[in-house]
Write a protein that holds these residues in place. Sequence first.
Motif, short mmCIF file in Angstrom:
data_model
loop_
_atom_site.label_atom_id
_atom_site.label_comp_id
_atom_site.label_asym_id
_atom_site.label_seq_id
_atom_site.Cartn_x
_atom_site.Cartn_y
_atom_site.Cartn_z
N GLU A 75 -8.42 3.08 3.32
CA GLU A 75 -9.85 2.97 3.06
C GLU A 75 -10.16 3.11 1.57
OE1 GLU A 75 -11.41 5.98 5.66
OE2 GLU A 75 -11.26 4.68 7.42
N GLU A 77 -7.94 2.56 -1.04
CA GLU A 77 -7.25 1.59 -1.89
C GLU A 77 -7.36 0.14 -1.41
OE1 GLU A 77 -3.39 2.99 -3.17
OE2 GLU A 77 -4.07 5.07 -2.92
N ARG A 78 -7.76 -0.04 -0.16
CA ARG A 78 -7.97 -1.37 0.42
C ARG A 78 -6.81 -2.35 0.13
NH1 ARG A 78 -12.35 -0.71 3.01
NH2 ARG A 78 -14.24 0.16 2.14
N SER A 80 -4.36 -5.37 0.39
CA SER A 80 -4.60 -6.70 0.94
C SER A 80 -3.32 -7.38 1.40
CB SER A 80 -5.30 -7.57 -0.12
OG SER A 80 -4.48 -7.65 -1.28
#
Length: 197
Positions: A75, A77-78, A80
């Motif tokens: 949450e 550092e998100r 991808s």
Amino acid sequence: MQRRSQERFDRILDATARLLDEVGYTALTTKEVARRAEVPIGTLYQFFPGVDGLLGALAERNLEHFMDRLTRRMEAERPSDIATMVDLAVEEYVAMHRAVPGFGVVDFGAVGREDAQSVHLLDSVLENNAAVADRLWALLGDLIGGEDRAAARISLQVALECADAVLRLAFRQDTEGDPVLIAECKKLLRGYLTAPD
């Protein structure tokens, strides 16, 4: 009443974790855990059927803690891609191994024990690593590529088995975790999980 029960439950698991660091599996007894937790032995048996019950509850608590930490990191550092996610997962595991009492002996299973009871501490059907892979799949499944979801799920379980072996070796080589082996573990997992089919 419920809060007091939860406090006793946690105190018993905390005592179990500390004792595991001190004496390992072979000398762990319910009597000593109860003494250290400052609860009557009958209270311990209200929560746990015996030593294996203590180990299973500790493994489950460790897995919950790990998943909570990993979720918070995601949450914040998100990530991808799966390569970044691999790094986060390995870093959280290593951090727990260094800081959480008993984690080096019981992480998400009984480290070094392969008997039928020990490999099913988290689930009566699935082996410990398969149960962990299920939890990770629920969190990471969308990041693991490929059209074939079943194959991707199996890849995650294989990656987890590899990580388990390499990270155990890293902590056998160095009580803080051999940094070279930890880096190699990340590299191995990144390469395997991002390789084209």
